[in-house]
Design a protein around this motif. Structure first.
Motif, PDB file in Angstrom:
ATOM      1  N   TRP A  64      12.576  37.582  77.265  1.00 42.03           N
ATOM      2  CA  TRP A  64      11.548  36.902  76.481  1.00 42.03           C
ATOM      3  C   TRP A  64      10.170  37.521  76.637  1.00 42.03           C
ATOM      4  CZ3 TRP A  64      12.872  34.115  72.546  1.00 42.03           C
ATOM      5  CH2 TRP A  64      14.165  33.581  72.525  1.00 42.03           C
TER       6      TRP A  64
ATOM      7  N   ALA B 112       5.188  33.071  68.845  1.00 41.54           N
ATOM      8  CA  ALA B 112       4.726  31.704  69.152  1.00 41.54           C
ATOM      9  C   ALA B 112       3.938  31.130  67.970  1.00 41.54           C
ATOM     10  CB  ALA B 112       3.872  31.710  70.412  1.00 41.54           C
TER      11      ALA B 112
ATOM     12  N   LEU C  27       6.256  29.802  65.418  1.00 40.23           N
ATOM     13  CA  LEU C  27       7.033  28.626  65.818  1.00 40.23           C
ATOM     14  C   LEU C  27       6.148  27.392  66.069  1.00 40.23           C
ATOM     15  CD1 LEU C  27       9.543  30.195  68.404  1.00 40.23           C
ATOM     16  CD2 LEU C  27       9.809  29.940  65.940  1.00 40.23           C
TER      17      LEU C  27
ATOM     18  N   ALA D  31      10.840  25.270  79.231  1.00 38.77           N
ATOM     19  CA  ALA D  31      11.038  26.539  78.533  1.00 38.77           C
ATOM     20  C   ALA D  31       9.884  26.704  77.543  1.00 38.77           C
ATOM     21  CB  ALA D  31      12.408  26.617  77.861  1.00 38.77           C
TER      22      ALA D  31
ATOM     23  N   GLY E 181       7.549  28.858  77.035  1.00 33.82           N
ATOM     24  CA  GLY E 181       6.998  30.097  76.497  1.00 33.82           C
ATOM     25  C   GLY E 181       5.543  30.193  76.915  1.00 33.82           C
TER      26      GLY E 181
ATOM     27  N   ASP F 169       8.312  27.815  82.509  1.00 27.20           N
ATOM     28  CA  ASP F 169       9.138  28.805  81.814  1.00 27.20           C
ATOM     29  C   ASP F 169       9.715  29.750  82.860  1.00 27.20           C
ATOM     30  OD1 ASP F 169       9.551  29.662  78.717  1.00 27.20           O
ATOM     31  OD2 ASP F 169       9.650  31.420  80.021  1.00 27.20           O
TER      32      ASP F 169
ATOM     33  N   ALA G  96      10.073  33.018  82.372  1.00 26.41           N
ATOM     34  CA  ALA G  96       9.518  34.376  82.241  1.00 26.41           C
ATOM     35  C   ALA G  96       8.092  34.435  82.808  1.00 26.41           C
ATOM     36  CB  ALA G  96       9.519  34.796  80.766  1.00 26.41           C
TER      37      ALA G  96
ATOM     38  N   LEU H 185      14.937  25.859  83.513  1.00 27.46           N
ATOM     39  CA  LEU H 185      14.845  24.569  82.826  1.00 27.46           C
ATOM     40  C   LEU H 185      15.730  23.498  83.444  1.00 27.46           C
ATOM     41  CD1 LEU H 185      17.557  24.335  80.863  1.00 27.46           C
ATOM     42  CD2 LEU H 185      16.258  25.920  79.485  1.00 27.46           C
TER      43      LEU H 185
ATOM     44  N   PHE I 166      12.316  24.694  70.904  1.00 23.46           N
ATOM     45  CA  PHE I 166      13.210  25.870  70.852  1.00 23.46           C
ATOM     46  C   PHE I 166      13.388  26.508  72.237  1.00 23.46           C
ATOM     47  CE2 PHE I 166      11.063  25.921  66.564  1.00 23.46           C
ATOM     48  CZ  PHE I 166      12.133  25.390  65.875  1.00 23.46           C
ATOM     49  N   GLY I 167      13.383  25.662  73.287  1.00 29.32           N
ATOM     50  CA  GLY I 167      13.545  26.186  74.642  1.00 29.32           C
ATOM     51  C   GLY I 167      14.769  25.621  75.337  1.00 29.32           C
TER      52      GLY I 167
ATOM     53  N   PHE J 218      18.234  27.056  74.982  1.00 29.94           N
ATOM     54  CA  PHE J 218      18.722  28.245  75.710  1.00 29.94           C
ATOM     55  C   PHE J 218      19.305  27.876  77.076  1.00 29.94           C
ATOM     56  CE2 PHE J 218      15.793  29.955  72.587  1.00 29.94           C
ATOM     57  CZ  PHE J 218      16.631  30.882  71.986  1.00 29.94           C
TER      58      PHE J 218
ATOM     59  N   PRO K 113      21.685  27.417  79.964  1.00 26.11           N
ATOM     60  CA  PRO K 113      22.996  28.010  80.227  1.00 26.11           C
ATOM     61  C   PRO K 113      24.099  26.947  80.194  1.00 26.11           C
ATOM     62  CG  PRO K 113      21.403  28.582  81.973  1.00 26.11           C
ATOM     63  CD  PRO K 113      20.736  27.595  81.060  1.00 26.11           C
TER      64      PRO K 113
HETATM   65  C1  LIG Z   1      12.178  30.831  71.539  1.00 24.90           C
HETATM   66  S1  LIG Z   1      11.270  30.783  73.029  1.00 24.90           S
HETATM   67  C2  LIG Z   1      10.368  29.235  72.815  1.00 24.90           C
HETATM   68  C3  LIG Z   1       9.134  29.184  73.657  1.00 24.90           C
HETATM   69  C4  LIG Z   1       8.156  28.053  73.349  1.00 24.90           C
HETATM   70  N1  LIG Z   1       8.724  26.773  73.657  1.00 24.90           N
HETATM   71  C5  LIG Z   1       7.616  28.117  71.952  1.00 24.90           C
HETATM   72  O1  LIG Z   1       7.807  27.154  71.183  1.00 24.90           O
HETATM   73  O2  LIG Z   1       6.973  29.120  71.593  1.00 24.90           O
HETATM   74  C6  LIG Z   1      12.440  30.377  74.281  1.00 24.90           C
HETATM   75  C7  LIG Z   1      11.843  30.240  75.658  1.00 24.90           C
HETATM   76  O3  LIG Z   1      12.839  29.763  76.551  1.00 24.90           O
HETATM   77  C8  LIG Z   1      12.629  30.365  77.822  1.00 24.90           C
HETATM   78  N2  LIG Z   1      13.886  30.256  78.582  1.00 24.90           N
HETATM   79  C9  LIG Z   1      15.083  30.781  78.229  1.00 24.90           C
HETATM   80  N3  LIG Z   1      16.012  30.450  79.162  1.00 24.90           N
HETATM   81  C10 LIG Z   1      15.370  29.703  80.108  1.00 24.90           C
HETATM   82  C11 LIG Z   1      15.785  29.055  81.326  1.00 24.90           C
HETATM   83  N4  LIG Z   1      17.054  29.140  81.738  1.00 24.90           N
HETATM   84  N5  LIG Z   1      14.880  28.368  82.042  1.00 24.90           N
HETATM   85  C12 LIG Z   1      13.582  28.302  81.612  1.00 24.90           C
HETATM   86  N6  LIG Z   1      13.126  28.886  80.479  1.00 24.90           N
HETATM   87  C13 LIG Z   1      14.009  29.584  79.730  1.00 24.90           C
HETATM   88  C14 LIG Z   1      12.224  31.787  77.482  1.00 24.90           C
HETATM   89  O4  LIG Z   1      11.595  32.447  78.531  1.00 24.90           O
HETATM   90  C15 LIG Z   1      11.329  31.541  76.262  1.00 24.90           C
HETATM   91  O5  LIG Z   1       9.989  31.377  76.648  1.00 24.90           O
END
Ligand SMILES: C[S@@+](CC[C@H](N)C(=O)[O-])C[C@H]1O[C@@H](n2cnc3c(N)ncnc32)[C@H](O)[C@@H]1O
Length: 252
Positions: A2, A11, A14, A37, A39, A58, A60, A85, A102-103, A106, A108
């Motif tokens: 990411w 961002a 979104l 999550a 971002g 987040d 990342a 998360l 949208f977080g 993701f 797992p």
């Molecule tokens: C599509 S982006 C959305 C970010 C933000 N919420 C936005 O609306 O702009 C997905 C986000 O999920 C985070 N992410 C993915 N897997 C994750 C996890 N297992 N734990 C925490 N964050 C995670 C990524 O680092 C990324 O910032």
């Protein structure tokens, strides 16, 4: 993945969905919210602007760093953490709102992620998240790119969160008053080539796919551009309405 590209550009596209979540949950009156999550924190800032006391997490580090900068630039006091998360650094029952734009999609493991939301929320607290639907443009684009990858069911997992029947069944045990609304986010570009260039310059999943496919990079770029061209209007411009849902539920 990411941190690839320039997440600010994604961002910004979104952010209307984060605003929509924030407008649905309303004024925080100082109550505690977590943007998960997050971002760079579009939802965190939208909530802090509505008087929520916000923590943002987040996985990342580069996005957390950028999120801290953007919060400070906006004059908002947001408590940032690097965290998975489903393993958040907060006490049981310490939040009134568990939000994610949208977080959460993701995660797992969906069950584990929802158990973490349930743990963190006080009884009666709110879970609110956005998710692309399984028939959305985002899901379509994932199908185009997955043709260049070894078979991997993980790639379609995020779209399950936009399947109302499935998410209702996931939520039924720990949540009540589940409501879902459907919306679209516009992706507008002058041409299919401009849209493909945008994606392969700024979008983390597209950049990750490019580096994965190696010698087939040009072929992947062409497949994405051709797919977009198939969606173009008669004048060649692109205006895609990417469908997503916002789900809001109360913790039992
Ligand atoms: C599509 S982006 C959305 C970010 C933000 N919420 C936005 O609306 O702009 C997905 C986000 O999920 C985070 N992410 C993915 N897997 C994750 C996890 N297992 N734990 C925490 N964050 C995670 C990524 O680092 C990324 O910032």
């Amino acid at each position: 993945m990411w941190a690839l590209g320039d997440y600010d550009r994604i961002a910004a596209r979104l952010a209307p969905a984060a605003e929509r979540i924030a407008s649905k949950v309303g004024d925080g009156a100082g109550r505690r919210a977590v943007d998960v999550a997050a971002g760079t924190g579009s939802l965190a800032r939208a909530l802090a602007s509505r008087s929520w006391s916000v923590a943002a997490c987040d996985i990342a580090p580069a996005l957390v760093e950028r999120g801290r900068e953007l919060s400070a630039d906006a004059g908002l006091d947001i408590d940032w953490h690097e965290a998975e998360l489903d393993e958040l650094p907060f006490a049981d029952g310490s939040a009134e709102l568990f939000g994610s734009s949208f977080g959460l999609i993701f995660a797992p493991d969906a069950e584990r992620a929802l158990a973490e939301a349930h743990r963190l929320l006080r009884a009666g607290g709110t879970l609110a998240f956005s998710a692309w639907t399984p028939s959305s443009y985002m899901a379509e684009m994932t199908t185009v790119m997955s043709e260049f990858m070894p078979p991997n069911p993980e790639m379609r997992k995020p779209f399950r969160w936009g399947d109302l029947e499935l998410t209702n069944s996931w939520l039924a045990g720990g949540f009540t008053s589940i409501s879902t609304t459907t919306h679209t986010l516009p992706w507008v570009f002058p041409t299919a080539s401009a849209a493909a260039d945008f994606k392969f310059t700024y979008s983390p999943p597209h950049l990750a796919a490019l580096s994965f496919v190696g010698e087939r990079a040009d072929e992947l770029r062409a497949a994405v551009r051709d797919h977009l061209a198939g969606l173009a209007a008669r004048d060649g411009s692109i205006k895609i309405d990417a469908e997503y849902v916002v789900t809001v539920a109360r913790r039992k």
